[in-house]
Design a protein around this motif. Structure first.
Motif, PDB file in Angstrom:
ATOM      1  N   UNK A   1     -18.100 -16.104  15.595  1.00 34.09           N
ATOM      2  CA  UNK A   1     -16.981 -17.028  15.374  1.00 34.09           C
ATOM      3  C   UNK A   1     -16.341 -16.776  14.009  1.00 34.09           C
ATOM      4  N   UNK A   2     -17.172 -16.494  13.022  1.00 32.39           N
ATOM      5  CA  UNK A   2     -16.640 -16.207  11.680  1.00 32.39           C
ATOM      6  C   UNK A   2     -15.827 -14.906  11.692  1.00 32.39           C
ATOM      7  N   UNK A   3     -16.335 -13.894  12.407  1.00 35.07           N
ATOM      8  CA  UNK A   3     -15.577 -12.635  12.509  1.00 35.07           C
ATOM      9  C   UNK A   3     -14.212 -12.882  13.148  1.00 35.07           C
ATOM     10  N   UNK A   4     -14.189 -13.657  14.217  1.00 35.41           N
ATOM     11  CA  UNK A   4     -12.920 -13.941  14.902  1.00 35.41           C
ATOM     12  C   UNK A   4     -11.976 -14.721  13.995  1.00 35.41           C
ATOM     13  N   UNK A   5     -12.532 -15.668  13.275  1.00 37.98           N
ATOM     14  CA  UNK A   5     -11.714 -16.488  12.364  1.00 37.98           C
ATOM     15  C   UNK A   5     -11.059 -15.622  11.289  1.00 37.98           C
ATOM     16  N   UNK A   6     -11.831 -14.717  10.702  1.00 37.74           N
ATOM     17  CA  UNK A   6     -11.295 -13.868   9.634  1.00 37.74           C
ATOM     18  C   UNK A   6     -10.331 -12.826  10.178  1.00 37.74           C
ATOM     19  N   UNK A   7     -10.586 -12.365  11.402  1.00 35.57           N
ATOM     20  CA  UNK A   7      -9.683 -11.395  12.022  1.00 35.57           C
ATOM     21  C   UNK A   7      -8.290 -12.008  12.205  1.00 35.57           C
ATOM     22  N   UNK A   8      -8.250 -13.263  12.631  1.00 36.79           N
ATOM     23  CA  UNK A   8      -6.962 -13.941  12.811  1.00 36.79           C
ATOM     24  C   UNK A   8      -6.295 -14.208  11.459  1.00 36.79           C
ATOM     25  N   UNK A   9      -7.123 -14.498  10.465  1.00 34.78           N
ATOM     26  CA  UNK A   9      -6.597 -14.755   9.128  1.00 34.78           C
ATOM     27  C   UNK A   9      -5.907 -13.517   8.551  1.00 34.78           C
ATOM     28  N   UNK A  10      -6.393 -12.347   8.947  1.00 35.94           N
ATOM     29  CA  UNK A  10      -5.863 -11.090   8.403  1.00 35.94           C
ATOM     30  C   UNK A  10      -4.605 -10.611   9.112  1.00 35.94           C
ATOM     31  N   UNK A  11      -4.289 -11.209  10.258  1.00 30.43           N
ATOM     32  CA  UNK A  11      -3.148 -10.734  11.046  1.00 30.43           C
ATOM     33  C   UNK A  11      -1.850 -10.785  10.242  1.00 30.43           C
ATOM     34  N   UNK A  12      -1.142  -9.668  10.214  1.00 32.73           N
ATOM     35  CA  UNK A  12       0.155  -9.616   9.543  1.00 32.73           C
ATOM     36  C   UNK A  12       0.091  -9.522   8.035  1.00 32.73           C
ATOM     37  N   UNK A  13      -1.119  -9.401   7.486  1.00 32.02           N
ATOM     38  CA  UNK A  13      -1.244  -9.338   6.033  1.00 32.02           C
ATOM     39  C   UNK A  13      -1.618  -7.931   5.580  1.00 32.02           C
ATOM     40  N   UNK A  14      -1.080  -7.560   4.413  1.00 26.65           N
ATOM     41  CA  UNK A  14      -1.412  -6.256   3.839  1.00 26.65           C
ATOM     42  C   UNK A  14      -2.736  -6.365   3.102  1.00 26.65           C
ATOM     43  N   UNK A  15      -3.682  -5.525   3.476  1.00 30.92           N
ATOM     44  CA  UNK A  15      -5.008  -5.598   2.886  1.00 30.92           C
ATOM     45  C   UNK A  15      -5.074  -4.760   1.612  1.00 30.92           C
ATOM     46  N   UNK A  16      -5.844  -5.205   0.639  1.00 34.67           N
ATOM     47  CA  UNK A  16      -5.882  -4.502  -0.656  1.00 34.67           C
ATOM     48  C   UNK A  16      -6.819  -3.295  -0.643  1.00 34.67           C
ATOM     49  N   UNK A  17      -6.647  -2.437  -1.641  1.00 36.13           N
ATOM     50  CA  UNK A  17      -7.668  -1.417  -1.902  1.00 36.13           C
ATOM     51  C   UNK A  17      -8.664  -2.037  -2.876  1.00 36.13           C
ATOM     52  N   UNK A  18      -9.931  -1.714  -2.687  1.00 31.28           N
ATOM     53  CA  UNK A  18     -10.991  -2.415  -3.417  1.00 31.28           C
ATOM     54  C   UNK A  18     -11.971  -1.419  -4.025  1.00 31.28           C
ATOM     55  N   UNK A  19     -12.441  -1.741  -5.215  1.00 28.07           N
ATOM     56  CA  UNK A  19     -13.567  -0.986  -5.788  1.00 28.07           C
ATOM     57  C   UNK A  19     -14.729  -1.954  -5.979  1.00 28.07           C
ATOM     58  N   UNK A  20     -15.903  -1.525  -5.527  1.00 29.21           N
ATOM     59  CA  UNK A  20     -17.115  -2.334  -5.640  1.00 29.21           C
ATOM     60  C   UNK A  20     -17.979  -1.757  -6.736  1.00 29.21           C
ATOM     61  N   UNK A  21     -18.366  -2.609  -7.678  1.00 26.71           N
ATOM     62  CA  UNK A  21     -19.133  -2.151  -8.836  1.00 26.71           C
ATOM     63  C   UNK A  21     -20.413  -2.962  -8.953  1.00 26.71           C
TER      64      UNK A  21
END
Length: 342
Positions: free
Chosen positions: A202-222
């Protein structure tokens, strides 16, 4: 006069050659910069597109949970035909799964990472890598559950013991779903398994809908160690969460690192110029906010990054993001999503 003309022509040619060389050098620099930028944009686009394409329009459910069927069958096949009654586990993530499934082991690992409070009184068998053989023998287990990443180490430690063993994946977010499904299926705890899986799906589905139409960032993990900082790839637990959310981890798309943790190369990172930087703080034995601040002060190159100028550098809580945990997975996904989607 003729000699003078020859000298003038030579001087003119020399000047033209120098100018041409300068222009060539400039063009090469510009081309290299353009190539780097293009490569970054292309890699980011390819990665995001590949991730989004993989999950595009996918509605996760218990019938379509995203678990790799081949890996599931392979993991399930190592368990004995007769379901064991006395289980010891050397893995904290697997201990959490047993708790969610309502299975009480007779031995759990000794670890600084928290285990479910209900299991606090259960005998501790030693570290995940080197369990105390005397304690294990005394508990008379009929199954030892360990992390797949420690299989060779544990096999060597337990060599000579007549003990049934099973190893499950615990490194990434997808590993957690896979291993929970294996345990729930094998121990016939489907109601408990489905309840836990449903929350995650359910959380995956919720976040997938939240991301619709949005430009996702580039990320660095440190992540900070006792004396340095490292870049994390998608092989890390945090990396797997970022991948699940569809963001572009520059460790993979631009830096092309293959190990889980790699030394920081500031020149390459400046070229990659991530939109967001997530720093995993690990308390007393690793990076803290103050330590990272000193790292920035020591090397002003950090201040040239877009993430710095746009105030997009975030410190993460190690207890939530540093340890693979199916109990914390929902919280971890939700918190990271705030940095990407809001």
């Amino acid at each position: 006069m003729k000699k003078l003309l020859v000298l003038m022509v030579v001087a003119a040619l020399t000047a033209m050659t120098a100018c041409s060389s300068t222009n060539t050098a400039d063009n090469q620099t510009k081309n290299a910069a353009t190539t780097n930028t293009t490569a970054k944009e292309t890699n980011a686009a390819n990665t995001t597109e590949a991730t989004n394409t993989a999950d595009a329009g996918k509605e996760f459910s218990l019938e379509n949970d995203g678990v790799d069927e081949a890996l599931f069958n392979e993991a399930l096949s190592q368990f004995p035909a007769t379901v064991p009654q006395r289980i010891v586990t050397t893995s904290v993530p697997l201990t959490e799964m047993l708790y969610l499934l309502g299975i009480t082991p007779v031995g759990v690992p000794t670890s600084t990472n928290p285990i479910p409070a209900d299991f606090e009184t259960i005998d501790k068998i030693g570290s995940p890598m080197a369990p105390d053989l005397e304690v294990v023998t005394k508990l008379e287990p009929d199954l030892l559950l360990g992390a797949e990443s420690l299989r060779s180490t544990l096999d060597k430690t337990l060599e000579g013991m007549d003990l049934q063993k099973a190893y499950l994946r615990t490194e990434s977010f997808e590993d957690l779903k896979l291993s929970l499904k294996v345990l729930g299926t094998y121990f016939n705890k489907k109601d408990e398994m489905n309840a836990a899986l449903t929350k995650i799906l359910d959380k995956e589905n919720e976040l997938s809908k939240l991301a619709e139409g949005k430009e996702l960032p580039s990320v660095m993990l440190v992540i900070g160690t006792s004396d340095s900082f490292m870049v994390m790839s998608e092989k890390s637990y945090l990396g797997s969460l970022v991948k699940k959310l569809g963001a572009d981890n520059i460790a993979t798309s631009v830096l092309n690192v293959t190990d889980t943790y790699s030394p920081i190369n500031m020149e390459n990172i400046v070229a990659a110029d991530p939109d967001v930087i997530l720093v995993l703080a690990s308390g007393d034995h690793g990076a803290t906010k103050d330590k990272f601040k000193k790292e920035i002060e020591k090397n002003e190159t950090w201040t040239k990054l877009s993430a710095y100028t746009n105030d997009k550098i975030y410190m993460l809580d190690y207890s939530v993001f540093g340890v693979t945990s199916i109990i914390n997975a929902e919280t971890a996904l939700t918190e990271i999503a705030k940095y990407f989607y809001e």
